[in-house]
Design an enzyme around this catalytic site. Structure first.
Site, PDB file in Angstrom:
ATOM      1  N   ASP A 328      35.600  39.524  20.946  1.00 41.94           N
ATOM      2  CA  ASP A 328      36.654  39.576  22.071  1.00 41.94           C
ATOM      3  C   ASP A 328      37.986  39.070  21.628  1.00 41.94           C
ATOM      4  O   ASP A 328      38.164  38.635  20.587  1.00 41.94           O
ATOM      5  CB  ASP A 328      36.071  38.784  23.477  1.00 41.94           C
ATOM      6  CG  ASP A 328      36.954  39.435  24.700  1.00 41.94           C
ATOM      7  OD1 ASP A 328      38.092  39.997  24.445  1.00 41.94           O
ATOM      8  OD2 ASP A 328      36.392  39.215  25.650  1.00 41.94           O
ATOM      9  N   GLU A 531      40.419  37.883  34.640  1.00 41.42           N
ATOM     10  CA  GLU A 531      39.776  37.022  33.997  1.00 41.42           C
ATOM     11  C   GLU A 531      39.887  35.695  34.572  1.00 41.42           C
ATOM     12  O   GLU A 531      40.122  35.564  36.000  1.00 41.42           O
ATOM     13  CB  GLU A 531      40.197  37.222  32.557  1.00 41.42           C
ATOM     14  CG  GLU A 531      39.988  38.298  31.874  1.00 41.42           C
ATOM     15  CD  GLU A 531      40.325  38.478  30.502  1.00 41.42           C
ATOM     16  OE1 GLU A 531      40.064  37.590  29.587  1.00 41.42           O
ATOM     17  OE2 GLU A 531      40.946  39.628  29.998  1.00 41.42           O
TER      18      GLU A 531
HETATM   19  C1  BGC Z   1      38.894  40.776  27.737  1.00 39.31           C
HETATM   20  C2  BGC Z   1      37.847  41.991  27.355  1.00 39.31           C
HETATM   21  C3  BGC Z   1      38.976  43.105  26.966  1.00 39.31           C
HETATM   22  C4  BGC Z   1      39.944  42.684  25.919  1.00 39.31           C
HETATM   23  C5  BGC Z   1      40.969  43.638  25.438  1.00 39.31           C
HETATM   24  C6  BGC Z   1      39.716  40.268  26.689  1.00 39.31           C
HETATM   25  O1  BGC Z   1      40.519  39.160  27.033  1.00 39.31           O
HETATM   26  O2  BGC Z   1      37.640  39.582  27.921  1.00 39.31           O
HETATM   27  O3  BGC Z   1      37.070  42.399  28.364  1.00 39.31           O
HETATM   28  O4  BGC Z   1      38.323  44.083  26.572  1.00 39.31           O
HETATM   29  O5  BGC Z   1      40.363  41.387  26.330  1.00 39.31           O
HETATM   30  O6  BGC Z   1      41.777  43.742  26.387  1.00 39.31           O
HETATM   31  C1  BGC Z   2      46.136  41.009  27.192  1.00 39.56           C
HETATM   32  C2  BGC Z   2      44.461  41.475  27.474  1.00 39.56           C
HETATM   33  C3  BGC Z   2      43.657  40.239  27.256  1.00 39.56           C
HETATM   34  C4  BGC Z   2      44.253  38.919  27.445  1.00 39.56           C
HETATM   35  C5  BGC Z   2      43.402  37.875  26.991  1.00 39.56           C
HETATM   36  C6  BGC Z   2      46.530  39.638  27.397  1.00 39.56           C
HETATM   37  O1  BGC Z   2      47.729  39.166  27.311  1.00 39.56           O
HETATM   38  O2  BGC Z   2      46.895  42.046  27.852  1.00 39.56           O
HETATM   39  O3  BGC Z   2      44.290  42.482  27.067  1.00 39.56           O
HETATM   40  O4  BGC Z   2      42.523  40.672  27.623  1.00 39.56           O
HETATM   41  O5  BGC Z   2      45.664  38.814  27.018  1.00 39.56           O
HETATM   42  O6  BGC Z   2      43.778  36.593  27.198  1.00 39.56           O
END
Ligand code: BGC
Ligand code: BGC
Length: 656
Positions: A328, A531
């Site tokens: 991830d 998230e």
């Molecule tokens: C998320 C994932 C996601 C990745 C890419 C991460 O922060 O936990 O689910 O696929 O970002 O955007």
């Molecule tokens: C991104 C996401 C990612 C996240 C993780 C964001 O800035 O756009 O894709 O999952 O950071 O913290």
């Protein structure tokens, strides 16, 4: 022919590099050596078996090229030319990562093609694979078809529908040049305070498993009518995530302390891991998943990205997973926040095959170099990782067809996809209360008041992971709001009046008295989040929501509340003021699916895939810990609850 020519070029370059006198240049073209020194290129030949192609390619690759394959870079961070320079294996768009200034299918296609051209300019011409989070349709693409988030699809609980959504989503990402979707999320989510609750189908393993499996099939199965290239077995690439137990973390257990539940720690024994969290992975692996994303979270205090037993012994060896594990977002770094080198060594040795870096790829590449040259990461591990990544690329037919068919662009927001999304919305709705059969609404109801910003805001309908990582309010995306749907349903004699904040005092009758509507429809919407940003200790209605409910109560004979949210909300105290209550989740762009059911053109069939809490204090409450509870300890509405027309809500006990 092209190859012979480049061979000649290489040969003349070697000659000059070997110190051929400058005066002798330009030299006549050298005659070809009597026997070509290059063996035939098996990897280039689509008629060879995939495993033979992989082995042939692997022996030709330098360590740099192998490390490049294991590197995934975020598109805004990659310096122009570096995909070629470092032979990068993958590029991704994070949440909101659309092509700046040109967020159209054509703009995307051009952007991905730009990276692809850089990849094809490398010595071995290994194509990149481009990845996005199309978690409820291609959310980063302006005017894509946006489906309900998984929580709604869990309420719909219809594998066949999931398969069709998977196929439609595959078409819309491929239309933009993208082959890889970081979905489905197959968390078995245990605590609705989690900011990722809505990304999960539900809280019970048996519900999650078939839905995730069906979605993988939808994304990956080559539709009849599409002619695959030789060796191609995948339409697009799915990624069940986040392995393992992302939905089982405990409140306050996040190691960075940044969030409460997200990226936290799961503390259950292995038997429970195998019984509840693993089966959806087994099902998706058996259904042909070729990539799986590791979880930010921990098990018994150890980060998943460093859990060799789970990643390698269990997933790859025991379950026989032949695809690759992608990390991830910057998650490897969290293994040992003070020591990047050991974080990389631990996670790659544990079984992570591709690192979603996402920013500082040069440091990752250098670290990998050092680790291999010091013997801290064995060459066999590198080869295994690269084999797995190449296997997925061959399965997608990327070597023969590095860019998808642009004709797929006609599928974006096609009528067929919109109908499908609308159907999904209808099936996702859960009727929680329906006093005196208020629903279905009579289409000839004389006066209807509608309130709540969520009634007329596509951004609020979409929720998180749409246009931006955190989602975005407002009507940027094409779509039909819930209000639009209501207005288009009523008969010519009906009047629908909308006021976002439920201020209807200005609406007077002929005698100058404030009018009382026959029906008030209040849409209560959660603001979007994604998230850990969405982790909440308090999930009750806001003061503003309660105020709007009071106003609506005073202005209408009957009140219907529609919840537009990423999770159940605590509303036990407000329930007596509500005549009918519908959970619409985050339905996406096709709000007419809501009115289709409210007015009785279709039945309510959705059932809760999460227990509905009575109060914040009892959380977490879920299928596994609430089935035996009764009365005030039990959920307000249990897992599986959902009324049909004509059914009434059971008596809710008064609690102290
Ligand atoms: C998320 C994932 C996601 C990745 C890419 C991460 O922060 O936990 O689910 O696929 O970002 O955007
Ligand atoms: C991104 C996401 C990612 C996240 C993780 C964001 O800035 O756009 O894709 O999952 O950071 O913290």
């Amino acid at each position: 022919m092209k190859r012979v020519f480049s061979f000649i070029l290489l040969f003349s370059f070697l000659l000059s590099a070997c110190g051929a006198p400058a005066a002798a240049l330009p030299t006549p073209l050298p005659t070809l050596p009597p026997t070509p020194t290059l063996p035939p290129q098996i990897y280039d030949d689509p008629n060879q078996p995939v495993e033979a192609r992989i082995e042939d390619l692997l022996v030709r690759m330098t360590l740099d090229e192998k490390i490049g394959q294991m590197t995934q870079v975020e598109k805004n961070s990659v310096v122009s030319g570096d995909v070629t320079r470092y032979a990068i294996g993958s590029v991704l768009s994070g949440g909101g990562g659309s092509p700046a200034g040109n967020n159209t299918p054509e703009g995307w296609y051009e952007m991905v093609n730009g990276f692809q051209k850089e990849a094809l300019a490398t010595r071995l011409k290994i194509p990149i694979i481009y990845g996005v989070d199309a978690v409820h349709g291609h959310g980063n693409l302006l005017n894509a078809t946006i489906f309900p988030h998984n929580i709604g699809l869990g309420a719909a609980n219809d594998p066949e529908l999931m398969e069709r959504i998977g196929r439609a989503t595959a078409e819309e990402i491929l239309a933009t040049g993208v082959h890889w979707n970081f979905a489905p999320m197959i968390a078995v989510a245990q605590d609705v305070r989690w900011g990722r609750t809505y990304e999960a189908y539900g809280e019970k393993m048996e519900l999650v498993r078939p839905l995730g499996e069906a979605y993988v099939r939808g994304l990956q199965t080559i539709p009849s009518g599409v002619i695959p290239v030789a060796g191609q077995t995948l339409f697009s690439l799915a990624t069940p995530k986040h392995y393992l137990g992302d939905g089982a973390t405990l409140w306050g257990s996040s190691r960075t302390g940044e969030y409460e539940l997200d990226q936290g720690n799961m503390q259950v024994n292995e038997e429970t891991v195998r019984a509840i969290y693993l089966p959806p992975y087994k099902a998706t692996v058996d259904a042909g998943a070729m990539s799986i994303m590791a979880s930010f979270s921990s098990w018994k205090g150890t980060k998943m990205h460093g859990q060799k037993y789970l990643l390698t012994d269990l997933l790859k060896e025991e379950l026989g997973f032949k695809g690759f594990i992608v990390s991830d977002w910057q998650a490897i770094d969290q293994i040992n926040p003070d020591d990047y080198y050991s974080s990389v060594v631990i996670s790659i040795n544990a079984g992570v095959d591709m690192n979603m870096v996402p920013y500082d790829y040069v440091t990752f590449i250098e670290t990998m170099h050092k680790a291999v040259s010091l013997g801290d990461i064995p060459m066999e591990r590198i080869d295994d990782a690269v084999r797995r990544i190449l296997r997925a690329k061959f399965a997608l037919g990327l070597f023969e067809n590095p860019m998808p068919d642009p004709a797929l662009q006609s599928t974006v927001r096609s009528q067929e996809h919109l109908n499908l999304a609308r159907e999904a919305v209808r099936k996702s709705l859960v009727l929680l209360k329906n006093e005196d059969n208020l629903l279905p609404i009579d289409k000839n109801t004389p006066l209807i008041f509608v309130a709540g910003v969520g009634a007329d805001d596509i951004g609020l309908q979409n929720g998180g992971w749409t246009l931006e990582w955190q989602g975005r309010t407002g009507n940027e995306m094409a779509g039909r709001s819930i209000l639009y749907g209501i207005k288009s349903m009523v008969g010519p004699q009906s009047q629908v009046i909308y006021n976002p904040s439920a201020n209807f005092e200005e609406i007077k009758d002929e005698q100058g008295q404030p009018q009382v509507a026959d029906l008030g429809i209040l849409v209560i919407a959660e603001n979007p989040y994604a998230e850990g940003v969405g982790d909440r200790a308090d999930i009750s209605l806001s003061a503003a929501d309660r105020k709007a409910l009071g106003l609506m109560r005073a202005s209408a004979k009957k009140v219907l509340v529609i919840l537009v949210s990423g999770r159940p909300l605590v509303l036990t105290d407000e329930l007596p003021q509500i005549d009918a209550l519908v959970a619409a989740w985050w339905p996406g762009t096709e709000g007419e699916g809501v009115s289709d059911v409210l007015f009785g053109d279709y039945p309510f069939t959705g059932k809760l895939s999460f227990s509905w809490p009575r109060n914040n204090e009892q959380l977490p409450i879920n299928f596994y810990n609430s089935v035996d509870k009764t009365g005030c300890d039990a959920a307000l509405f249990p897992f599986g609850y959902g009324l049909a027309f004509g059914e009434s809500m059971p008596e809710i006990p008064e609690c102290p």
